[in-house]
Design a protein around this motif. Sequence first.
Motif, short mmCIF file in Angstrom:
data_model
loop_
_atom_site.label_atom_id
_atom_site.label_comp_id
_atom_site.label_asym_id
_atom_site.label_seq_id
_atom_site.Cartn_x
_atom_site.Cartn_y
_atom_site.Cartn_z
N TYR A 1 -34.92 -16.41 37.31
CA TYR A 1 -35.20 -17.01 36.01
C TYR A 1 -36.48 -16.48 35.38
O TYR A 1 -37.27 -15.78 36.01
CB TYR A 1 -35.26 -18.53 36.13
N TRP B 1 -35.38 -20.36 28.01
CA TRP B 1 -35.15 -19.94 29.39
C TRP B 1 -34.04 -18.91 29.49
O TRP B 1 -33.04 -18.97 28.77
CB TRP B 1 -34.77 -21.15 30.24
N LEU C 1 -29.26 -25.16 31.99
CA LEU C 1 -30.12 -24.65 33.04
C LEU C 1 -29.58 -24.91 34.44
O LEU C 1 -29.52 -24.01 35.29
CB LEU C 1 -31.52 -25.25 32.90
#
Length: 414
Positions: free
Chosen positions: A103, A374, A153
């Motif tokens: 990530y 993200w 996520l």
Amino acid sequence: MRRIESGIVRPGWEAEIEAQGLVYNRTHLPGGEVRSYWREGPFYDFSMAEIQRLEGAVAQLFEMCVAAGDHIVENELFDRMRIPPMARPPIRRTWEAEPPSVYGRFDLRYDGEGPPKLLEFNADTPTGLVESAVTQWNWHLFTGQGSDQWNALHDKLVAAWQRNLLKWERRTGVRPRVHLAWTSEEKSGEDRMTVAYLMDTVVQAGYEAIELVVEDIVLDDGDGRFYDAQGRHLDVVFKLYPWEWLIEDEFGPAVLADGMRPGGTTWVEPAYKMLWSTKALLPVLWQLFGSDPVLGELLLPAYFADEMPSSWRDYVRKPLWGREGANVAIVRGGAVADELPGRYGTEGFVVQELAPLPDFRGVDGPHHPVLGAWVVDGEPAGLGIRESDGLITDNLSYFVPHAVDYRPPQAGVR
């Protein structure tokens, strides 16, 4: 994009968010005051079209960073980026081998008008994950604000571990155990809870996860390998400990040497993330894409400090390896107008065009948001928003949840 004061405050919300992992909610100010990091009540609302625009921009920015990485490696720009010589072989090796990477987080300037602008890429050890993936999602489910939230996520993290670890397993013939490490020097609990959350995603991916304190990692003088305190070899280690710190530690050279040998420890994030986690990435991106009529719109002009245009009078100066706004300076009219203290800067600086954060001002004063977009396994995955009273986002900022397509209740309708 708009900031909404909903007035909705969940009963017992402080205990609730702590139970969900946000144990570091209490922010201690320099004067001794304690305030909440999480803001309960207000939220940012986006249209679905805005979210799609952001998602497309993040995907494009990631592709641009890949191209920048190729450019740096192929043209041997390590000296210019102040990357130490001993880190260069593992950077080259991991860049070519593509070991597990999970990530990262792009920090963006965005106000709903025009394209988002990249402020920086937190590519190695980004935090803010628990509040982005868990706390604000539970807020959304409880309050029902908006029809959705940009927040894939959790599912994407589980899928990322599955894909990367299965690839590692097939390559080595060994089913890995995953150690997830944090440093005991971090006292707020943020790093440990980030690791605890990521452990859960590893387990849901079907692999063994073991918590590890960085200070408890054992280097065997005999075989030069790394083990935990129970004598288990470190197959794959997620480290919430930046590479620029790791390579300067006493066992840093051993980390790099072990990683170059078959059967060595695989570190997540990999060494090549040093190409992206330094602010030196910003002028490289500008050099490559600044003149592109489409891609350049996602960037702010940026230069190494010693190459700054002589005409520049308003800009932001950033240390190459700075964290949480430390040693960032806002320069107006050629003079420093605001600067945060810190321990960075000896490694050098970059300068970036001054594009002040938007101000969604309320009755309680200014609110300057930075959008943390993200990426998980190279794909856009969700959004977390920090806002600050001033124009430099530091470790005293707030986290504010967001929603998509909020519809205010009609008057007289319950």
